[in-house]
Design an enzyme around this catalytic site. Sequence first.
Site, mmCIF file in Angstrom:
data_model
loop_
_atom_site.group_PDB
_atom_site.id
_atom_site.type_symbol
_atom_site.label_atom_id
_atom_site.label_comp_id
_atom_site.label_asym_id
_atom_site.label_seq_id
_atom_site.Cartn_x
_atom_site.Cartn_y
_atom_site.Cartn_z
ATOM 1 C CG ASP A 8 -20.059 43.372 17.204
ATOM 2 O OD1 ASP A 8 -18.833 43.434 16.827
ATOM 3 O OD2 ASP A 8 -20.478 42.857 18.176
ATOM 4 C CG HIS A 9 -19.360 47.710 18.457
ATOM 5 N ND1 HIS A 9 -20.283 46.949 18.489
ATOM 6 C CD2 HIS A 9 -18.488 47.573 19.657
ATOM 7 C CE1 HIS A 9 -20.340 46.580 19.871
ATOM 8 N NE2 HIS A 9 -19.250 47.092 20.687
ATOM 9 C CB CYS A 65 -19.624 39.609 17.319
ATOM 10 S SG CYS A 65 -20.151 38.123 18.439
ATOM 11 C CB THR A 67 -17.048 35.471 21.524
ATOM 12 O OG1 THR A 67 -18.532 35.908 21.442
ATOM 13 C CG2 THR A 67 -16.604 36.244 22.891
ATOM 14 N N GLY A 68 -18.103 35.960 18.337
ATOM 15 C CA GLY A 68 -18.677 35.171 17.470
ATOM 16 C C GLY A 68 -19.794 34.365 17.969
ATOM 17 C CB VAL A 69 -20.875 33.645 21.359
ATOM 18 C CG1 VAL A 69 -21.929 33.133 22.020
ATOM 19 C CG2 VAL A 69 -19.722 32.658 21.559
ATOM 20 N N GLY A 70 -22.659 35.852 20.167
ATOM 21 C CA GLY A 70 -23.728 36.384 20.086
ATOM 22 C C GLY A 70 -24.240 36.413 18.460
ATOM 23 C CG HIS A 98 -18.486 15.359 9.935
ATOM 24 N ND1 HIS A 98 -17.969 15.061 11.168
ATOM 25 C CD2 HIS A 98 -17.895 15.232 8.959
ATOM 26 C CE1 HIS A 98 -16.924 14.015 10.621
ATOM 27 N NE2 HIS A 98 -16.866 14.182 9.482
ATOM 28 C CG ASN A 99 -21.428 19.745 12.147
ATOM 29 O OD1 ASN A 99 -20.324 20.179 12.461
ATOM 30 N ND2 ASN A 99 -22.034 18.707 12.860
ATOM 31 N NE ARG A 109 -14.166 43.049 22.125
ATOM 32 C CZ ARG A 109 -15.297 43.385 22.967
ATOM 33 N NH1 ARG A 109 -16.235 42.748 23.546
ATOM 34 N NH2 ARG A 109 -15.647 44.829 22.752
ATOM 35 N NE ARG A 132 -19.988 9.106 10.422
ATOM 36 C CZ ARG A 132 -19.143 9.176 9.834
ATOM 37 N NH1 ARG A 132 -18.873 9.100 8.262
ATOM 38 N NH2 ARG A 132 -17.947 9.996 10.266
ATOM 39 C CG HIS A 133 -21.861 13.509 8.369
ATOM 40 N ND1 HIS A 133 -21.304 13.317 9.689
ATOM 41 C CD2 HIS A 133 -20.785 13.054 7.730
ATOM 42 C CE1 HIS A 133 -20.323 12.791 9.826
ATOM 43 N NE2 HIS A 133 -19.768 12.458 8.561
ATOM 44 N NE ARG A 136 -24.556 10.751 13.265
ATOM 45 C CZ ARG A 136 -23.521 10.129 13.151
ATOM 46 N NH1 ARG A 136 -22.365 10.807 12.603
ATOM 47 N NH2 ARG A 136 -23.422 8.685 13.503
HETATM 48 C C1 RB5 Z 1 -19.576 43.250 22.157
HETATM 49 O O1 RB5 Z 1 -19.192 43.788 23.401
HETATM 50 C C2 RB5 Z 1 -19.818 41.969 22.597
HETATM 51 O O2 RB5 Z 1 -20.795 41.596 23.338
HETATM 52 C C3 RB5 Z 1 -20.030 41.161 20.837
HETATM 53 O O3 RB5 Z 1 -19.131 41.645 20.243
HETATM 54 C C4 RB5 Z 1 -19.999 39.655 20.907
HETATM 55 O O4 RB5 Z 1 -19.027 39.187 21.532
HETATM 56 C C5 RB5 Z 1 -21.305 38.881 21.544
HETATM 57 O O5 RB5 Z 1 -21.636 37.843 21.645
#
Ligand code: RB5
Length: 153
Positions: A8-9, A65, A67-70, A98-99, A109, A132-133, A136
């Site tokens: 993303d940006h 992104c 955090t990499g989470v979204g 393993h996964n 960030r 074994r993996h 799972r």
């Molecule tokens: C964008 O502000 C931020 O939410 C996105 O890059 C990411 O961290 C979401 O998980």
Amino acid sequence: MKLAIGNDHTAVDLKQAIVEHLSTRDIELIDVGTNSTESFDYPISGYRVGKLVASGEVDGGILICGTGVGISLAANKVPGVRACVCSEPYSAALSKRHNDANIIAFGARVVGDEMAKLIVDSWLDATYEGGRHERRVNLLREIEETGSLAAAE
Ligand code: RB5
């Protein structure tokens, strides 16, 4: 090897650093992310990379992104995707060993360029161990394919 990369940006510069880093390896890279710092919704890149990986058009994917989470959440909505967010190389290697992670994700960030390169290299250089993996990972597939898990009933 063919990989897809998306972002993303928040991650335009880090993506570019990873693209340059991977140019030293025998890798064909498909970039489906944004190259603009204008706000860009991460699910779009996560979905694009997820589809390319799940369809077998590429061998794996890289997602970045803030955090990499979204972006990994988006990719993981595509059946067949196992996207793992990792902020250091040990987890990145284990996510493959393993996964059987077919996408590695991290946060622009959260990690710097050099840590990100180590994360990508550790994931790329690791090999899924099966054994074994596999049982799972098959349980993960069962949840995905049936919406339930017999072993947990
Ligand atoms: C964008 O502000 C931020 O939410 C996105 O890059 C990411 O961290 C979401 O998980």
